[in-house]
Write an enzyme that holds these catalytic residues in place. Structure first.
Site, PDB file in Angstrom:
ATOM      1  N   GLY A   8       0.850  -1.195   0.000  1.00  0.00           N
ATOM      2  CA  GLY A   8       0.000   0.000   0.000  1.00  0.00           C
ATOM      3  C   GLY A   8       0.880   1.236   0.000  1.00  0.00           C
ATOM      4  N   GLY A  11      -0.376   4.872  -1.148  1.00  0.00           N
ATOM      5  CA  GLY A  11      -1.523   5.504  -0.496  1.00  0.00           C
ATOM      6  C   GLY A  11      -1.128   6.720   0.322  1.00  0.00           C
ATOM      7  N   GLN A  12      -2.102   7.231   1.080  1.00  0.00           N
ATOM      8  CA  GLN A  12      -1.927   8.478   1.835  1.00  0.00           C
ATOM      9  C   GLN A  12      -0.753   8.392   2.825  1.00  0.00           C
ATOM     10  OE1 GLN A  12      -5.119   9.314   4.548  1.00  0.00           O
ATOM     11  NE2 GLN A  12      -4.562  11.468   4.795  1.00  0.00           N
ATOM     12  N   ASP A  34       2.390  -1.856  -4.354  1.00  0.00           N
ATOM     13  CA  ASP A  34       1.011  -1.371  -4.387  1.00  0.00           C
ATOM     14  C   ASP A  34       0.351  -1.974  -5.623  1.00  0.00           C
ATOM     15  OD1 ASP A  34      -0.301   1.480  -2.941  1.00  0.00           O
ATOM     16  OD2 ASP A  34      -1.394   0.458  -4.550  1.00  0.00           O
ATOM     17  N   ILE A  35      -0.974  -1.984  -5.619  1.00  0.00           N
ATOM     18  CA  ILE A  35      -1.694  -2.479  -6.805  1.00  0.00           C
ATOM     19  C   ILE A  35      -1.653  -1.429  -7.922  1.00  0.00           C
ATOM     20  CG2 ILE A  35      -4.029  -1.662  -6.226  1.00  0.00           C
ATOM     21  CD1 ILE A  35      -4.933  -4.621  -6.933  1.00  0.00           C
ATOM     22  N   ASP A  52      -0.997  -7.225  -5.398  1.00  0.00           N
ATOM     23  CA  ASP A  52      -2.358  -7.198  -4.865  1.00  0.00           C
ATOM     24  C   ASP A  52      -2.273  -7.673  -3.409  1.00  0.00           C
ATOM     25  OD1 ASP A  52      -4.902  -7.860  -4.035  1.00  0.00           O
ATOM     26  OD2 ASP A  52      -5.451  -8.932  -5.879  1.00  0.00           O
ATOM     27  N   TYR A 141     -15.555   0.149   7.886  1.00  0.00           N
ATOM     28  CA  TYR A 141     -14.120   0.406   8.095  1.00  0.00           C
ATOM     29  C   TYR A 141     -13.759   0.167   9.568  1.00  0.00           C
ATOM     30  CZ  TYR A 141      -9.860   3.317   8.403  1.00  0.00           C
ATOM     31  OH  TYR A 141      -8.599   3.793   8.627  1.00  0.00           O
ATOM     32  N   LYS A 145     -11.360  -2.643  11.325  1.00  0.00           N
ATOM     33  CA  LYS A 145     -10.206  -2.256  12.143  1.00  0.00           C
ATOM     34  C   LYS A 145     -10.280  -2.911  13.526  1.00  0.00           C
ATOM     35  CE  LYS A 145      -7.726   0.123   9.307  1.00  0.00           C
ATOM     36  NZ  LYS A 145      -6.474  -0.491   8.830  1.00  0.00           N
TER      37      LYS A 145
HETATM   38  N1  SER Z   1      -8.798   9.105   8.246  1.00  0.00           N
HETATM   39  C1  SER Z   1      -9.651   7.953   8.430  1.00  0.00           C
HETATM   40  C2  SER Z   1     -10.985   8.176   7.855  1.00  0.00           C
HETATM   41  O1  SER Z   1     -11.454   9.299   7.926  1.00  0.00           O
HETATM   42  C3  SER Z   1      -9.775   7.618   9.887  1.00  0.00           C
HETATM   43  O2  SER Z   1      -8.908   6.569  10.170  1.00  0.00           O
HETATM   44  O3  SER Z   1     -11.578   7.275   7.379  1.00  0.00           O
END
Ligand code: SER
Length: 316
Positions: A8, A11-12, A34-35, A52, A141, A145
């Protein structure tokens, strides 16, 4: 010698984390995967491969071929995107973690996997949310987690796996692009302020959320991975905190630099309901006591750095 794999990496968090790990451990010792195609910020800084995150066989082959010792697994669907496609959020977030934990046991790897403030829900105390408290997430999400945290704890206790984790708050950076989060307004607002001198915010003016400048988040991650395992008193994810502010407060901070900046608030955005179930501020005293965590960026320092650097990046 450590050989690190970041999954990943485009990503951010992944881009900046990869660059920081390459500074610490040497470019060639940190494989970015990363994909997606390689992010421009990573080009020329070290090895890159497409992967992947749910493909257990390909990941195992890569780990064996490169002699990987440490994995940072960052691939995930975030809160807002996850609500648009809950099934995909569960499949991606859980199957990627499960396969890395199994591989970790088999190959005796050290693993970092991020959790989030999204594990908390409407029944959690919202001010100074404790490390151990009521945890009833309301987004897919958050469900992935929290399930992931329990899975990590299980693998640590049952198999002695070295797995480390933090609950990131909203992360703010000028380098990479955020994607699909509820806290992302706090990044978008800087683009609006610099480009249009105005911003239309999808959260209400008094929605307080825990936030952190990316440099702090990266430093927390790399330092947690370096502390002796005996220091860690929990195998669940550590609460991690830096600053807490509302859209109104950050807009006032921006106005100190751009006096003509204006903000308006849209109503009925589905992300408001997500934010309403999250903490306003976080008690991270366990992280501070166990491994010396301390943030550096407050709201005014972060605002200054964001405006200064984004202005250059956007060529304004
Ligand atoms: N930054 C994330 C979100 O807003 C929180 O872990 O989904």
């Amino acid at each position: 010698m450590q050989k690190i794999l970041v999954i990943g990496a485009c990503g951010q968090i992944g881009g900046e984390l990869t660059l920081s790990l390459r500074k610490i451990y040497g470019g060639e010792n940190v494989i970015a995967a990363d994909i997606k195609d390689e992010h421009p910020m990573l080009k020329g800084t070290g090895p890159y491969t497409t992967l992947d995150a749910t493909d257990a066989e390909a990941t195992k082959a890569l780990v064996e071929k490169e002699g990987v010792t440490d994995i940072y697994l960052l691939a995930a669907l975030l809160s807002a995107t996850g609500e648009k496609n809950p099934k995909l959020a569960w499949d991606l977030n859980m199957s990627s973690l499960r396969q890395i934990l199994d591989l970790g046991v088999e190959k005796k790897l050290k693993i970092f996997w991020p959790s989030s403030i999204a594990v908390f829900g409407a029944t959690t105390p919202r001010d100074n949310t404790p490390q151990k408290t009521i945890v009833e997430p309301t987004t897919m999400y958050g469900v992935t987690k929290y399930a992931g945290e329990l899975l990590c704890q299980y693998y640590a206790n049952r198999y002695g796996l070295d797995i480390r984790s933090v609950r990131y708050p909203g992360l703010i950076s000028w380098k990479g692009e955020p994607g699909g989060g509820t806290t992302d307004y706090a990044v978008d607002i800087f683009y609006g302020a610099l480009k249009d001198k105005k911003y239309s915010c999808f959260l209400s003016e008094d929605t307080y959320l825990p936030m952190m400048y990316m440099d702090d988040a990266i430093r927390a991650t790399t330092s947690l991975m370096q502390v002796p395992i005996e220091n860690m008193k929990t195998h669940m994810s550590y609460n991690l905190s830096a600053i807490s502010f509302s859209p109104k407060e950050i807009s006032e901070e921006i106005k100190k630099h751009i006096p003509e900046f204006t903000i308006e608030y849209t109503e009925n955005d589905p992300r408001q309901a997500i934010a309403n179930g999250w903490p306003k501020s976080i008690d991270d005293s366990a992280a501070r006591a166990d491994w010396g965590w301390k943030h550096e960026f407050d709201l005014s320092k972060m605002t200054e750095v964001m405006l200064e650097n984004l202005k250059i990046k956007l060529e304004l």
